[in-house]
Scaffold this motif. Structure first.
Motif, mmCIF file in Angstrom:
data_model
loop_
_atom_site.group_PDB
_atom_site.id
_atom_site.type_symbol
_atom_site.label_atom_id
_atom_site.label_comp_id
_atom_site.label_asym_id
_atom_site.label_seq_id
_atom_site.Cartn_x
_atom_site.Cartn_y
_atom_site.Cartn_z
ATOM 1 N N VAL A 1 0.864 -1.171 0.000
ATOM 2 C CA VAL A 1 0.000 0.000 0.000
ATOM 3 C C VAL A 1 0.904 1.225 0.000
ATOM 4 N N LEU A 2 0.926 1.958 -1.112
ATOM 5 C CA LEU A 2 1.681 3.204 -1.178
ATOM 6 C C LEU A 2 0.830 4.331 -0.604
ATOM 7 N N ILE A 3 1.439 5.131 0.246
ATOM 8 C CA ILE A 3 0.710 6.211 0.917
ATOM 9 C C ILE A 3 0.817 7.461 0.050
ATOM 10 N N PRO A 4 -0.279 7.946 -0.508
ATOM 11 C CA PRO A 4 -0.230 9.116 -1.396
ATOM 12 C C PRO A 4 0.385 10.327 -0.692
ATOM 13 N N SER A 5 1.217 11.069 -1.424
ATOM 14 C CA SER A 5 1.875 12.238 -0.828
ATOM 15 C C SER A 5 0.873 13.329 -0.471
ATOM 16 N N ALA A 6 -0.331 13.275 -1.057
ATOM 17 C CA ALA A 6 -1.345 14.287 -0.738
ATOM 18 C C ALA A 6 -1.920 14.120 0.667
ATOM 19 N N LEU A 7 -1.769 12.938 1.248
ATOM 20 C CA LEU A 7 -2.281 12.709 2.598
ATOM 21 C C LEU A 7 -1.342 13.334 3.622
ATOM 22 N N PRO A 8 -1.874 13.791 4.761
ATOM 23 C CA PRO A 8 -1.004 14.333 5.808
ATOM 24 C C PRO A 8 -0.155 13.226 6.419
ATOM 25 N N ARG A 9 0.974 13.599 6.953
ATOM 26 C CA ARG A 9 1.818 12.599 7.616
ATOM 27 C C ARG A 9 1.249 12.217 8.971
ATOM 28 N N PHE A 10 0.532 13.149 9.603
ATOM 29 C CA PHE A 10 -0.114 12.884 10.891
ATOM 30 C C PHE A 10 -1.563 13.334 10.811
ATOM 31 N N VAL A 11 -2.424 12.578 11.444
ATOM 32 C CA VAL A 11 -3.843 12.922 11.532
ATOM 33 C C VAL A 11 -4.121 13.372 12.964
ATOM 34 N N ARG A 12 -4.797 14.500 13.098
ATOM 35 C CA ARG A 12 -5.141 15.005 14.424
ATOM 36 C C ARG A 12 -6.624 14.771 14.683
ATOM 37 N N VAL A 13 -6.917 14.136 15.798
ATOM 38 C CA VAL A 13 -8.312 13.991 16.216
ATOM 39 C C VAL A 13 -8.794 15.374 16.643
ATOM 40 N N PRO A 14 -9.861 15.879 16.051
ATOM 41 C CA PRO A 14 -10.252 17.268 16.307
ATOM 42 C C PRO A 14 -10.751 17.494 17.720
ATOM 43 N N GLY A 15 -10.559 18.728 18.165
ATOM 44 C CA GLY A 15 -11.114 19.140 19.453
ATOM 45 C C GLY A 15 -10.311 18.639 20.631
ATOM 46 N N GLU A 16 -10.858 18.859 21.809
ATOM 47 C CA GLU A 16 -10.275 18.372 23.050
ATOM 48 C C GLU A 16 -10.673 16.909 23.211
ATOM 49 N N GLY B 1 -6.695 11.657 25.795
ATOM 50 C CA GLY B 1 -5.401 11.321 25.226
ATOM 51 C C GLY B 1 -5.033 9.868 25.363
ATOM 52 N N ALA B 2 -3.883 9.542 24.751
ATOM 53 C CA ALA B 2 -3.409 8.165 24.770
ATOM 54 C C ALA B 2 -3.121 7.693 26.189
ATOM 55 N N SER B 3 -2.800 8.622 27.071
ATOM 56 C CA SER B 3 -2.492 8.240 28.440
ATOM 57 C C SER B 3 -3.741 8.038 29.285
ATOM 58 N N GLY B 4 -4.895 8.313 28.691
ATOM 59 C CA GLY B 4 -6.150 8.129 29.422
ATOM 60 C C GLY B 4 -6.675 9.400 30.029
ATOM 61 N N GLY B 5 -5.802 10.442 30.105
ATOM 62 C CA GLY B 5 -6.256 11.700 30.661
ATOM 63 C C GLY B 5 -7.114 12.454 29.671
ATOM 64 N N SER B 6 -7.951 13.347 30.178
ATOM 65 C CA SER B 6 -8.856 14.095 29.311
ATOM 66 C C SER B 6 -8.222 15.417 28.925
ATOM 67 N N GLY B 7 -8.458 15.833 27.680
ATOM 68 C CA GLY B 7 -7.962 17.112 27.210
ATOM 69 C C GLY B 7 -6.730 16.963 26.348
ATOM 70 N N GLY B 8 -6.331 18.066 25.702
ATOM 71 C CA GLY B 8 -5.132 18.055 24.889
ATOM 72 C C GLY B 8 -5.408 17.624 23.468
ATOM 73 N N ALA B 9 -4.340 17.344 22.737
ATOM 74 C CA ALA B 9 -4.418 16.974 21.325
ATOM 75 C C ALA B 9 -3.962 15.538 21.155
ATOM 76 N N LEU B 10 -4.544 14.856 20.191
ATOM 77 C CA LEU B 10 -4.180 13.475 19.888
ATOM 78 C C LEU B 10 -3.841 13.364 18.413
ATOM 79 N N TYR B 11 -2.630 12.885 18.119
ATOM 80 C CA TYR B 11 -2.169 12.663 16.755
ATOM 81 C C TYR B 11 -1.889 11.179 16.551
ATOM 82 N N ILE B 12 -2.024 10.752 15.309
ATOM 83 C CA ILE B 12 -1.580 9.421 14.929
ATOM 84 C C ILE B 12 -0.978 9.537 13.535
#
Length: 736
Positions: free
Chosen positions: A198-213, A216-227
């Protein structure tokens, strides 16, 4: 900012800065260019560990180190690989063959890559504490999981295309800087095994941000989450391959040879470049990055199909494509970034009600970017476009950026009926496509577009405006050390020199005729031009310092540039050192000169300044028989570094600074502040290593902070007294 003078050691007392060494019988008097560049990128990477910087700024430096390294591989290493494959054995300045250089580079590359991953793990943990989470393999909250799943199905799944790798499906082409995933699968119904890409098109972002507050990955509420986009595809790959069991997967990234070679006999430069840009995307693979736990069978397939011979193979258990972290740096967290800085607009131009021509006509002016606004340059051209008395505009464009106010001003001028000429350099690396676009747009507006020389790059940064005035035609000139690029002008430190000096105007007109019509200039009155006489002028100035010291007069050479690699200039500086001339060099990047070698360079010391802004201006100053710094010193600014390509194979400018106020600003403010900097500076040692400048007695000096908080001498205007600019001084003896 204190107004007390700040001093610096003279070189004879600088043993603590550069320890003396002797040159062994087998040692070269020069450092290797490529290894010196890797040392520079190591200094950039060190800023990612600087505790004085905000967290996202440290991440920015890590990202920059990645993009720097990518370009180095695609251009410099690719060139060495090509030399090895063609059997060339021309040695480098330090006597190494291309093969020996490649071996040394790969050893250092592995070390740098490991350090990058270590720093990334540390920064990632700190980001998590600051509520910026990068999920990757970690579990996320149910809310984030639902959003990511929907995003994958709606935004990613329709775009990506899985391809089976078997005799019926030839191995697909992977473009330069391309990211891809290999999946090892078992068909549930039959037990058949296969590998899918699966080739990843260059038009796609390198990271996706889950919108809003979000939680998080640590279980705490608030902040930004990227993958990362790759981990997102891996996380939901089951939806891409229904009916299969995923046995393994792995991410890879390809870098290819990206240099463009243009034959001197090219008949149509535009057509040749369009073709060469296409070829670049399909260049030879130079580096392959893969996950450390990459499936062995899939790895073997990649190596075979990509033709990995001289390429570097990098295995990592961290992030692939460090440059992509720049997307996370954009997170809206001003508390984790440098305080916002708004560049000043020179008071002198304001005092003339914004009339650039009136201010320049009064006396020469220099604008120091990014501390002073690039809008001064744009306004100069906009005013020229709108002024009915302006009859002609000529402009050299090396890099202009994707949103170019400069290009738009030229178009407005042409549409207003003025004679407009633009020299557009097609060989500006990685900006070739953008420059082709601007050239077409300019031509359609009626601008006379010239592409310059086939075998020389036009690297000079020059504009001239011819205006009809009561006394006759007057020429206004802008000559810079940096590009007409509004984005880099906010980050790069550069000098923009404006003058209405008739002698300079005549020289600049001759220079344009040289580039557009191959009419070699004669009887130049002010300007020195490469490849005509720039090298000779630098040599002559160094020789004058040697003669002065032998005649008992003060002698010193101060230089600030980005790279110092030219053997001829280095040998001249060695001769100056041996004669007793005190040589101070501020070289940000590559430096092939070895300081502190007894009998060779004991009177030379070299420092590099790496900080919030990228030092880019080139300044060359010579004592001229008087103690440095003084009003009698010979001072030049330039578009050229001290490299063979700049002196012999590019059109460059060396501009003498004659106006007293501008002279003081360039020498005793800009250049001296760089020499005095202790917070962002590194000493170069005789063995090629660098160490941070030690701050003694807590008297640290940061040249970037100094410029951010003080007006420039030539731009301050009559409303500001001279005392408003703290005076810097070079004091004999110990550091004050």
């Amino acid at each position: 900012m204190s107004t007390s003078p700040i001093g610096i050691d003279p070189i004879p007392a600088a043993a603590n800065a550069v320890q003396m060494a002797e040159l062994g019988p087998e040692e070269s008097p020069y450092f290797n260019r490529e290894l010196s560049w890797l040392q520079f990128n190591q200094r950039v990477l060190a800023e990612a560990c600087n505790p004085a910087y905000p967290l996202l700024e440290r991440l920015r430096f890590l990202s920059i180190s990645g993009s720097n390294l990518d370009e180095f591989m695609m251009i410099r290493v690719a060139g060495l690989v090509g030399q090895v494959q063609r059997g060339f054995d021309t040695p480098s300045i330090d006597g190494r063959s291309p093969g020996q250089q490649l071996a040394a580079i790969r050893e250092k590359l592995a070390e740098l890559s490991a350090v990058q991953q270590t720093i990334w793990r540390e920064l990632r943990a700190s980001l998590s504490k600051a509520e910026i989470h990068i999920a990757d393999e970690e579990r996320v909250s149910a809310e984030a999981h639902r959003w990511l799943g929907n995003y994958f199905r709606n935004e990613i799944l329709p775009i990506i295309t899985p391809q089976a790798l078997d005799p019926a499906h030839p191995f697909p082409f992977v473009q330069n800087e391309g990211l891809g995933l290999l999946f090892t699968l078992t068909r549930n119904a039959t037990g058949e095994q296969l590998i899918e890409m699966v080739l990843i098109p260059s038009a796609l972002p390198r990271f996706v941000r889950v919108p809003g507050e979000v939680t998080g990955a640590s279980g705490g509420s608030g902040g930004a989450l990227y993958i990362s986009i790759a981990r997102l595809i891996q996380r939901y790959a089951g939806e891409l391959f229904p009916g299969f069991t995923i046995q393994g997967d792995g991410l890879f990234r390809v870098l290819r040879d990206s240099d463009i070679e243009i034959a001197e006999e090219a008949e149509d430069l535009v057509r040749t470049f369009r073709s060469a840009i296409q070829r670049r995307r399909r260049g030879q693979v130079i580096q392959l990055e893969i996950d450390e736990d990459f499936d062995a069978a899939a790895e073997a397939l990649l190596l075979d199909q990509l033709g990995i011979n001289e390429a570097a193979l990098i295995k990592t258990d961290g992030i692939i494509g460090v440059d992509g972290l720049a997307e996370i740096v954009r997170e809206d967290r001003p508390d984790l970034k440098f305080d916002a800085y708004s560049p000043r607009f020179p008071e002198r131009i304001r005092e003339h009600d914004g009339d650039a021509f009136s201010a320049i006509r009064e006396k020469d002016l220099i604008v120091h970017h990014p501390y002073e606004s690039f809008e001064v340059v744009v306004d100069f051209l906009r005013q020229a476009a709108a002024d009915p008395d302006v009859v002609a505009i000529k402009q050299m464009l090396y890099r202009a950026g994707s949103q170019s106010a400069v290009v738009n001003a030229l178009i407005e001028a042409a549409e207003a009926g003025k004679s407009v000429t633009a020299v557009v350099e097609l060989k500006a690396r990685f900006d070739e496509e953008q420059n082709l676009h601007w050239a077409g747009k300019l031509e359609r507006a009626g601008v006379q577009v010239i592409y310059g020389f086939t075998d020389w790059k036009t690297h000079a940064k020059v504009a001239m405006v011819v205006r009809r005035e009561a006394e006759g035609f007057r020429t206004y000139c802008h000559l810079g050390t940096g590009n007409y690029h509004p984005v880099t002008a906010r980050v790069y430190t550069d000098l923009s020199f404006f003058t209405a000096d008739p002698k300079m105007g005549r020289d600049v007109a001759k220079m344009f005729n040289f580039v557009t019509g191959y009419v070699e200039p004669h009887a130049l009155e002010r300007l020195h031009i490469a490849p005509i006489d720039l090298r000779e002028e630098i040599y002559a100035r160094i020789d004058t310092e040697i003669a002065n010291v032998r005649n008992g007069k003060p002698a010193a050479i101060w230089m600030k540039c980005n790279q110092l690699t030219d053997e001829g200039v280095i040998d001249r500086l060695y001769a100056a050192s041996n004669a007793g001339v005190q040589v101070e060099l501020v070289v940000r990047g590559i430096c092939c000169l070895r300081p502190g070698i007894a009998g060779l360079s004991e009177n030379i010391r070299v420092k590099s300044v790496i900080g919030r802004f990228l030092e880019h201006s080139r300044i060359y100053a010579f004592a001229n028989g008087h103690p440095m710094p003084s009003a009698e010193a010979a001072v030049f600014i330039a578009s050229a570094d001290m490299m063979g390509r700049n002196l012999d194979r590019r059109v460059e400018t060396l501009i003498p600074i004659i106006n007293r106020t501008v002279h003081d600003q360039v020498l005793q403010q800009v250049l001296l502040a760089n020499m005095l900097d202790s917070e962002q500076s590194w000493w170069l040692h005789p063995d090629g290593s660098y160490s941070r400048v030690a701050v003694e007695d807590g008297k640290a000096f940061n040249c970037h902070r100094y410029f951010m908080t003080n007006p420039s001498l030539s731009g301050r205007g009559g409303a500001l007294e001279a005392g408003a600019v703290p005076k810097l001084s070079l004091r004999r003896g110990a550091v004050a």
